[in-house]
Design a protein around this motif. Structure first.
Motif, PDB file in Angstrom:
ATOM      1  N   LYS A   1       9.049  14.719  -6.088  1.00 58.62           N
ATOM      2  CA  LYS A   1       9.265  13.551  -6.951  1.00 58.62           C
ATOM      3  C   LYS A   1      10.409  12.711  -6.409  1.00 58.62           C
ATOM      4  O   LYS A   1      10.292  11.495  -6.237  1.00 58.62           O
ATOM      5  CB  LYS A   1       9.571  13.977  -8.383  1.00 58.62           C
ATOM      6  N   GLY A   2      11.527  13.347  -6.116  1.00 54.25           N
ATOM      7  CA  GLY A   2      12.696  12.629  -5.598  1.00 54.25           C
ATOM      8  C   GLY A   2      12.414  11.955  -4.272  1.00 54.25           C
ATOM      9  O   GLY A   2      12.830  10.807  -4.054  1.00 54.25           O
ATOM     10  N   ALA A   3      11.690  12.642  -3.397  1.00 54.94           N
ATOM     11  CA  ALA A   3      11.362  12.056  -2.095  1.00 54.94           C
ATOM     12  C   ALA A   3      10.451  10.841  -2.256  1.00 54.94           C
ATOM     13  O   ALA A   3      10.652   9.809  -1.603  1.00 54.94           O
ATOM     14  CB  ALA A   3      10.704  13.108  -1.197  1.00 54.94           C
ATOM     15  N   ALA A   4       9.462  10.949  -3.123  1.00 54.81           N
ATOM     16  CA  ALA A   4       8.512   9.846  -3.312  1.00 54.81           C
ATOM     17  C   ALA A   4       9.184   8.642  -3.976  1.00 54.81           C
ATOM     18  O   ALA A   4       8.952   7.497  -3.569  1.00 54.81           O
ATOM     19  CB  ALA A   4       7.321  10.325  -4.147  1.00 54.81           C
ATOM     20  N   ILE A   5      10.023   8.888  -4.966  1.00 57.73           N
ATOM     21  CA  ILE A   5      10.728   7.785  -5.612  1.00 57.73           C
ATOM     22  C   ILE A   5      11.717   7.153  -4.629  1.00 57.73           C
ATOM     23  O   ILE A   5      11.838   5.929  -4.553  1.00 57.73           O
ATOM     24  CB  ILE A   5      11.431   8.250  -6.904  1.00 57.73           C
ATOM     25  N   GLY A   6      12.399   7.973  -3.861  1.00 58.31           N
ATOM     26  CA  GLY A   6      13.318   7.452  -2.846  1.00 58.31           C
ATOM     27  C   GLY A   6      12.604   6.569  -1.836  1.00 58.31           C
ATOM     28  O   GLY A   6      13.110   5.498  -1.462  1.00 58.31           O
ATOM     29  N   LYS A   7      11.425   6.994  -1.414  1.00 56.95           N
ATOM     30  CA  LYS A   7      10.649   6.186  -0.468  1.00 56.95           C
ATOM     31  C   LYS A   7      10.219   4.871  -1.115  1.00 56.95           C
ATOM     32  O   LYS A   7      10.302   3.812  -0.489  1.00 56.95           O
ATOM     33  CB  LYS A   7       9.418   6.965   0.013  1.00 56.95           C
ATOM     34  N   ALA A   8       9.778   4.920  -2.364  1.00 53.29           N
ATOM     35  CA  ALA A   8       9.367   3.702  -3.067  1.00 53.29           C
ATOM     36  C   ALA A   8      10.532   2.718  -3.169  1.00 53.29           C
ATOM     37  O   ALA A   8      10.366   1.513  -2.938  1.00 53.29           O
ATOM     38  CB  ALA A   8       8.817   4.047  -4.445  1.00 53.29           C
ATOM     39  N   ILE A   9      11.704   3.233  -3.491  1.00 54.61           N
ATOM     40  CA  ILE A   9      12.891   2.371  -3.604  1.00 54.61           C
ATOM     41  C   ILE A   9      13.243   1.763  -2.252  1.00 54.61           C
ATOM     42  O   ILE A   9      13.545   0.569  -2.153  1.00 54.61           O
ATOM     43  CB  ILE A   9      14.069   3.159  -4.210  1.00 54.61           C
ATOM     44  N   ARG A  10      13.174   2.555  -1.188  1.00 54.56           N
ATOM     45  CA  ARG A  10      13.464   2.030   0.153  1.00 54.56           C
ATOM     46  C   ARG A  10      12.476   0.943   0.544  1.00 54.56           C
ATOM     47  O   ARG A  10      12.856  -0.077   1.137  1.00 54.56           O
ATOM     48  CB  ARG A  10      13.457   3.158   1.191  1.00 54.56           C
ATOM     49  N   ILE A  11      11.207   1.133   0.215  1.00 54.30           N
ATOM     50  CA  ILE A  11      10.197   0.113   0.534  1.00 54.30           C
ATOM     51  C   ILE A  11      10.533  -1.194  -0.177  1.00 54.30           C
ATOM     52  O   ILE A  11      10.469  -2.274   0.419  1.00 54.30           O
ATOM     53  CB  ILE A  11       8.785   0.604   0.163  1.00 54.30           C
ATOM     54  N   MET A  12      10.910  -1.095  -1.447  1.00 54.00           N
ATOM     55  CA  MET A  12      11.235  -2.313  -2.182  1.00 54.00           C
ATOM     56  C   MET A  12      12.512  -2.959  -1.665  1.00 54.00           C
ATOM     57  O   MET A  12      12.557  -4.179  -1.478  1.00 54.00           O
ATOM     58  CB  MET A  12      11.341  -2.022  -3.677  1.00 54.00           C
ATOM     59  N   GLU A  13      13.542  -2.162  -1.445  1.00 52.73           N
ATOM     60  CA  GLU A  13      14.841  -2.707  -1.026  1.00 52.73           C
ATOM     61  C   GLU A  13      14.833  -3.184   0.424  1.00 52.73           C
ATOM     62  O   GLU A  13      15.231  -4.307   0.699  1.00 52.73           O
ATOM     63  CB  GLU A  13      15.942  -1.645  -1.203  1.00 52.73           C
ATOM     64  N   GLU A  14      14.390  -2.315   1.333  1.00 50.76           N
ATOM     65  CA  GLU A  14      14.510  -2.599   2.762  1.00 50.76           C
ATOM     66  C   GLU A  14      13.310  -3.358   3.333  1.00 50.76           C
ATOM     67  O   GLU A  14      13.420  -3.961   4.398  1.00 50.76           O
ATOM     68  CB  GLU A  14      14.699  -1.293   3.530  1.00 50.76           C
TER      69      GLU A  14
ATOM     70  N   ASP B   1       0.836  -1.215   0.000  1.00 55.96           N
ATOM     71  CA  ASP B   1       0.000   0.000   0.000  1.00 55.96           C
ATOM     72  C   ASP B   1       0.864   1.255   0.000  1.00 55.96           C
ATOM     73  O   ASP B   1       0.605   2.200  -0.760  1.00 55.96           O
ATOM     74  CB  ASP B   1      -0.940   0.014   1.214  1.00 55.96           C
ATOM     75  N   ALA B   2       1.897   1.271   0.850  1.00 53.47           N
ATOM     76  CA  ALA B   2       2.782   2.438   0.928  1.00 53.47           C
ATOM     77  C   ALA B   2       3.575   2.604  -0.361  1.00 53.47           C
ATOM     78  O   ALA B   2       3.810   3.734  -0.820  1.00 53.47           O
ATOM     79  CB  ALA B   2       3.727   2.294   2.119  1.00 53.47           C
ATOM     80  N   LEU B   3       3.966   1.498  -0.976  1.00 54.91           N
ATOM     81  CA  LEU B   3       4.703   1.559  -2.235  1.00 54.91           C
ATOM     82  C   LEU B   3       3.846   2.172  -3.338  1.00 54.91           C
ATOM     83  O   LEU B   3       4.282   3.084  -4.044  1.00 54.91           O
ATOM     84  CB  LEU B   3       5.173   0.160  -2.639  1.00 54.91           C
ATOM     85  N   ILE B   4       2.623   1.691  -3.467  1.00 53.47           N
ATOM     86  CA  ILE B   4       1.720   2.216  -4.502  1.00 53.47           C
ATOM     87  C   ILE B   4       1.422   3.690  -4.246  1.00 53.47           C
ATOM     88  O   ILE B   4       1.410   4.505  -5.175  1.00 53.47           O
ATOM     89  CB  ILE B   4       0.444   1.355  -4.578  1.00 53.47           C
ATOM     90  N   GLN B   5       1.224   4.042  -2.993  1.00 54.20           N
ATOM     91  CA  GLN B   5       0.980   5.446  -2.660  1.00 54.20           C
ATOM     92  C   GLN B   5       2.191   6.309  -3.044  1.00 54.20           C
ATOM     93  O   GLN B   5       2.035   7.381  -3.634  1.00 54.20           O
ATOM     94  CB  GLN B   5       0.687   5.593  -1.168  1.00 54.20           C
ATOM     95  N   SER B   6       3.391   5.845  -2.760  1.00 53.77           N
ATOM     96  CA  SER B   6       4.598   6.601  -3.105  1.00 53.77           C
ATOM     97  C   SER B   6       4.752   6.753  -4.613  1.00 53.77           C
ATOM     98  O   SER B   6       5.137   7.818  -5.100  1.00 53.77           O
ATOM     99  CB  SER B   6       5.839   5.916  -2.528  1.00 53.77           C
TER     100      SER B   6
END
Length: 136
Positions: free
Chosen positions: A57-70, A36-41
């Motif tokens: 944009k950078g903050a949202a993409i960074g958060k999406a990447i962190r959700i996937m990686e971490e 849910d958080a990934l899709i929202q980001s």
């Protein structure tokens, strides 16, 4: 600039509700929360691109990447998960590459591509839970 008491109270309530939801969630629910958080980001990143808001944009993409990686990728059990876990790992790595490209080139198409890959996976994950609850 000051925010109203109602706005601060609503923000605090939301933060507490999210924290409580995470603390009381089982592993399956935690993965659902991550999706849910990934899709929202990803949607926030897409909107920020359309508004030409580079910082958001950078903050949202960074958060999406962190959700996937971490979150999602780090939670995979590659020893016991077999081919499925390996495929998910590959999907998350590919998605991170596409999001990095989207951020560098300021292109929305890779974000749409990742959304099209992740949304069916998130829906399937939720259906697994629904099916398990119905069978119980």
């Amino acid at each position: 600039m000051f925010t109203s008491v109602n706005t601060r109270a609503a923000s605090t309530y939301k933060r507490v509700a999210v924290d409580t939801g995470v603390q009381t969630a089982d592993p399956h629910q935690l993965v659902s929360l991550l999706f849910d958080a990934l899709i929202q980001s990803l949607n926030l990143a897409r909107g920020a691109m359309e508004r030409r808001d580079v910082a958001s944009k950078g903050a949202a993409i960074g958060k999406a990447i962190r959700i996937m990686e971490e979150g999602l990728k780090a939670g995979l059990n590659l020893q016991e998960g077999g081919e499925l876990a390996a495929n998910l790992k590959g999907l998350y790595e590919y998605s991170v590459q596409r999001l990095t490209l989207a951020n560098l080139r300021n292109e929305v198409a890779p974000i749409h591509e990742v959304l099209n890959l992740i949304e069916p996976l998130a829906d399937s994950w939720k259906q697994i839970r629904a099916g398990a609850l119905q069978g119980a």
